[in-house]
Design an enzyme around this catalytic site. Structure first.
Site, mmCIF file in Angstrom:
data_model
loop_
_atom_site.group_PDB
_atom_site.id
_atom_site.type_symbol
_atom_site.label_atom_id
_atom_site.label_comp_id
_atom_site.label_asym_id
_atom_site.label_seq_id
_atom_site.Cartn_x
_atom_site.Cartn_y
_atom_site.Cartn_z
ATOM 1 N N SER A 42 8.462 56.825 104.512
ATOM 2 C CA SER A 42 8.942 55.547 105.039
ATOM 3 C C SER A 42 10.383 55.561 105.511
ATOM 4 O O SER A 42 10.799 54.664 106.251
ATOM 5 C CB SER A 42 8.783 54.454 103.971
ATOM 6 O OG SER A 42 9.495 54.786 102.795
ATOM 7 N N ASP A 332 15.195 46.288 100.705
ATOM 8 C CA ASP A 332 14.253 45.879 99.665
ATOM 9 C C ASP A 332 14.531 46.726 98.430
ATOM 10 O O ASP A 332 15.576 47.375 98.344
ATOM 11 C CB ASP A 332 12.795 45.973 100.144
ATOM 12 C CG ASP A 332 12.370 47.380 100.565
ATOM 13 O OD1 ASP A 332 13.015 48.367 100.132
ATOM 14 O OD2 ASP A 332 11.377 47.509 101.308
ATOM 15 N N HIS A 335 14.244 50.654 99.943
ATOM 16 C CA HIS A 335 14.759 51.168 101.218
ATOM 17 C C HIS A 335 16.129 50.592 101.571
ATOM 18 O O HIS A 335 16.346 49.381 101.434
ATOM 19 C CB HIS A 335 13.779 50.836 102.345
ATOM 20 C CG HIS A 335 12.394 51.314 102.098
ATOM 21 N ND1 HIS A 335 11.403 50.521 101.559
ATOM 22 C CD2 HIS A 335 11.841 52.542 102.298
ATOM 23 C CE1 HIS A 335 10.288 51.222 101.441
ATOM 24 N NE2 HIS A 335 10.517 52.449 101.878
#
Length: 357
Positions: A42, A332, A335
């Site tokens: 990600s 978040d 990340h």
């Protein structure tokens, strides 16, 4: 070849080479990098998970609120991710599209593609647990991409793109933080030294596969200080939500082994530039000295409470999401923000670009 196909290919080649941003970072001898190819998780995913049946996707608000037009694209951040900043700084393209994007055009292939899928890892079990694209499948997609390059632009052009492109591999975070520590499923069969050995062996095999397919400039990211992620602090940091030293030590052990293995590969693979990219200290420095970089909050994310929210838990229905994410190191619970990524990419390119010359 039909006349229309000849004209189409010529137009694509002309457009691709005439409409490229000027490279800000140069290699020795004023050489440039024609394409950026990305594998991993990600941190660099630009939308590969959008059409998957998985809980690990983020193509909805408030993700992407600082992206162009405030559009959630599937990037695990409030805006751009490292893939975007690297492509821009190298003068390759503004954005590198996911290989799975239906909007991908033949001309896009010349500037590179993105195979990364949020939630994946070197450990095959990691992607399986959350139903995302494993590195083995990303490699198969890469082979398919090579076939498309050859079909559209010929073998000589394809070999040039493969050998001169910058190939980045960003993985290991989900293996260590999630598969090993958060779920504990791998603790049944491995201790930390053995698990990190397995991860490094998988990373080494992946790099050799890339080399065998024609890649020569390969950068592999180490693990960040995973013990200081807000999500990890919430699970393992106690009432004070301190960084987990145990998990940070696992990251450092993996990094030490990975660095050593990549050095060996760099020595043994002819004409290869295999580079270990150390991100641990750069991010830890931001976390420990946030005000130095213009941040105010480093122990929780902007989205929701900032302690456990990520992916579908980070959504527009949560009224506690911060209004100014520029003050936050993390977007978040897992990340970093666009601002943090931009700082990190700047440091990385300044430190490592010359190693690919």
């Amino acid at each position: 070849m039909e006349l229309w196909n000849v004209v189409f290919v010529c137009c694509v080649l002309c457009y691709s080479f005439c409409h490229t941003a000027e490279a800000i970072v140069k290699l020795r001898g004023n050489e440039t990098i024609p394409a950026l190819i990305l594998f991993g998780d990600s941190i660099v995913d630009t939308g590969s998970n959008n059409n998957l049946i998985t809980g690990l996707k983020c193509n909805f608000p408030p993700y992407g609120r600082d992206f162009e037009g405030g559009i959630p694209t599937g990037r695990f951040s409030n805006g751009k991710v490292p893939a975007d900043f690297v492509a821009e700084e190298l003068g390759i393209k503004e954005y590198i599209a996911p290989y799975t994007s239906p909007a991908l055009q033949p001309g896009d292939l010349l500037r590179g593609v993105n195979f990364a899928s949020g939630g994946t890892g070197y450990d095959p079990l990691t992607a399986q647990l959350v139903s995302v694209i494993p590195l083995s499948e990303q490699l198969e997609q890469f082979k398919e991409y090579i076939g498309k390059l050859k079909g559209n632009f010929g073998e000589a052009k394809t070999n040039f793109i493969l050998s001169k492109s910058l190939v980045l591999v960003v993985s290991s975070s989900n293996d260590i933080a999630n598969t090993y520590f958060a779920t504990g499923v791998r603790k049944l069969n491995y201790d930390v030294p053995n698990y990190t050995d397995m991860l490094v062996q998988q990373a080494s095999s992946f790099v050799k596969e890339l080399y065998g397919l024609g890649a020569r400039r390969i950068g592999v990211f180490g693990a960040p200080p995973l013990g200081c992620l807000p999500f990890v602090r919430a699970l393992f940091g106690g009432l004070r939500r301190l960084c987990s030293e145990e998990i940070n030590m696992a990251s450092k052990l993996f990094n030490s082994k990975l660095s050593s293995e990549l050095h060996k590969l760099n020595q043994s693979l002819p004409q290869a530039k295999v580079v270990y990219i150390h991100i641990y200290d750069s991010l830890l420095n931001i976390i420990q000295n946030p005000t130095k970089y213009g941040f105010e909050v480093a122990d929780k994310g902007c989205c929701g409470t900032g302690t456990v929210e990520a992916a579908f838990l980070c959504n527009m229905l949560d009224p506690t999401t911060c209004s100014d994410d520029s003050k936050y190191v993390f977007w978040d619970s897992y990340h970093p923000t666009q601002k943090t990524y931009q700082i990190l990419v700047g440091e990385i390119l300044n430190k490592y670009t010359s190693n690919f010359s």
